[in-house]
Design an enzyme around this catalytic site. Structure first.
Site, PDB file in Angstrom:
ATOM      1  CG  HIS A 307     -91.646 -26.138 104.397  1.00 36.93           C
ATOM      2  ND1 HIS A 307     -90.385 -26.248 103.844  1.00 36.93           N
ATOM      3  CD2 HIS A 307     -91.995 -27.371 104.817  1.00 36.93           C
ATOM      4  CE1 HIS A 307     -90.014 -27.514 103.924  1.00 36.93           C
ATOM      5  NE2 HIS A 307     -90.952 -28.216 104.514  1.00 36.93           N
ATOM      6  CG  ASP A 364     -96.685 -32.483 108.973  1.00 37.93           C
ATOM      7  OD1 ASP A 364     -96.857 -33.625 108.515  1.00 37.93           O
ATOM      8  OD2 ASP A 364     -95.591 -32.067 109.381  1.00 37.93           O
TER       9      ASP A 364
END
Ligand code: CMC
Length: 428
Positions: A307, A364
């Site tokens: 991320h 996700d």
């Protein structure tokens, strides 16, 4: 005394103010940099660039903290409804019962889409990706509500567009699925709550009774809350920058949907399941795929890992992993993809490559496994993310317009040819 940042250039010292947010985040305000020095900053991917001051979402990537308007994501995901969170993000505070009733009823009034839009759906090929359909349909809404073309008409007109979008997005999303299946469209059932109504439009058939399973609608409620905002990410920045040209809200949100579609952003949820299926079909050798992900010659990346801002853990992933176990257990589902995902996570988290780069599962990584359990087809996963992110996009757009932010227009350092004479084609 407030802090000052000093920059030395060409033998001169220039001073710039340091500003501090309510959570003590610091920034050097360089808005006068070019005027004062003639220089600009260069920051591809905006890794160090604050594009705005915002009071909507607070995120500390090192500590794994995420707050919407001061409330922790853990509390909201546990206790709130998605509609309450939408109200909180857009209007700044949690609604009282009257506010919530008015907001819910106003959304309910607008869930239908114009009958003429059905013809648009019919023109799409059955294989059309629902994200392509959704982005186009949302932009098309502007053609049915021409008064929305001026986003600054009045606060009431702005609110009406916001309510219409919140109400119609689930209808358009469910219909994009029905259309791909070549099944009849189901109209909204306005006595149902937001999540149940969406599930009804997705899964009910005119020929059969369909009752929404509360396990499914509660899980969906939680997922949508986890997706509802994430400050200045790729799609939100897109919404803000398109909106900064005073394009209407439908066009701005449609652009956000397109930005979300990419596999490095919201499209990762689809990519994760496709990756897990590929690993499963290949015999489930997790080590082999982790080795591939580390190989710089190999384009393969571990989807759902890493991320831009979380460098310790993604708090949304922690909540989703637990929700995933709960939902699968309650629904009596044994999904081999969950086993592969857990093995993959374990191997990667112990590996020096992932440890040294602070790569952890993101939101996700496990969300697709829940969506599968809820019966949502893989191509619809990113559409689900878009439904969740809508209130965040709206809140950010509203804040940007209310703060009268200037049009977004970055600069560049030109690296092309220096001036040269045009040469006629025969002489080239
Ligand atoms: N698998 C293997 N290596 C990775 C991965 C990964 N998933 N993610 C990053 N790296 C490596 C990358 O190769 C680089 O290595 P090196 O320093 O040796 O060049 C290093 O880690 C830093 O990565 P980066 O690409 O410079 O980091 P970024 O901040 O530009 O990108 C990211 C962040 C999310 C795009 C990236 O981690 C990625 O591609 N992840 C997979 C896609 C994904 O899951 N996206 C969903 C993000 S969460 C949902 C949302 O968008 O809100």
């Amino acid at each position: 005394m407030s802090e000052i940042a000093k920059i030395e250039l060409d033998g001169k010292t220039f001073e710039f103010p340091v500003i501090e947010g309510t959570e003590n985040e610091k920034a050097i305000d360089i808005s006068k940099l070019r005027d004062a020095t003639g220089y600009i900053t260069l920051d591809p991917g905006y890794k160090n660039t604050g594009a705005t001051k915002s009071s909507i979402t607070y995120l500390d990537g090192e500590k794994g903290i995420l707050h919407y308007r001061g409330y922790s994501i853990e509390q909201l995901a546990e206790k709130a409804s998605f509609i309450e969170v939408a109200y909180l993000l857009i209007y700044g505070n949690l609604p009282n019962q009257t506010d919530l009733d008015v907001f819910t009823n106003s959304i309910t009034k607008h869930t239908l889409v114009h009958e003429d839009m059905k013809q648009f759906f019919e023109a799409y090929p059955a294989k059309a990706h629902p994200m392509g359909v959704l982005a186009s349909m949302v932009c098309s809404l502007s053609t049915f509500y021409p008064e929305s073309l001026d986003p600054n008409r009045s606060p009431e007109a702005k609110d009406l567009t916001i309510l219409r979008l919140l109400a119609k997005l689930p209808t358009l999303a469910a219909w994009s699925y029905k259309n791909a299946m070549r099944h009849p469209f189901m109209y909204p059932k306005n006595d149902l709550d937001y999540c149940s109504n969406f599930l009804h439009m997705m899964f009910a058939m005119p020929t059969e009774d369909y009752t929404v399973d509360p396990v499914v609608s509660n899980a969906l409620n939680k997922l949508l809350i986890l997706h509802a905002d994430h400050e200045q990410n790729c799609s939100t920045s897109t919404v803000r920058i398109v909106g900064s040209s005073q394009a209407n809200l439908y066009a701005s949100i449609s652009a956000g949907i397109s930005a979300l579609w990419g596999p490095l952003h919201g499209g990762a949820n689809q990519a994760v399941i496709e990756m897990l299926e590929q690993i499963h079909a290949d015999g489930g050798d997790v080590d082999k795929w982790v080795t591939k992900a580390k190989d710089k010659e190999d384009p393969f990346r571990l989807m759902g890992f890493g991320h831009r801002v979380y460098k310790n853990f993604d708090p949304r992933a922690t909540i989703i992993k637990k929700a995933c176990d709960d939902v699968l257990e309650k629904m009596g589902i044994n999904d081999p993809m969950l086993e592969i995902a857990k093995k993959l996570e374990k191997v990667a988290l112990e590996d020096e490559y992932f440890k040294s780069r602070n790569l952890y599962p993101n939101v996700d990584f496990y969300s697709g496994i829940i969506y599968r359990a809820l019966g949502i087809p893989t191509e619809m996963f990113t559409v689900m993310f878009a439904i969740g992110r809508l209130p965040g996009w709206i809140a950010q757009w509203k804040e940007m317009t209310e703060n009268n932010e200037p049009i977004g227009r970055p600069r560049q350092i030109y690296t092309g040819a220096t001036p040269r004479e045009y040469v006629s084609i025969e002489k080239r």
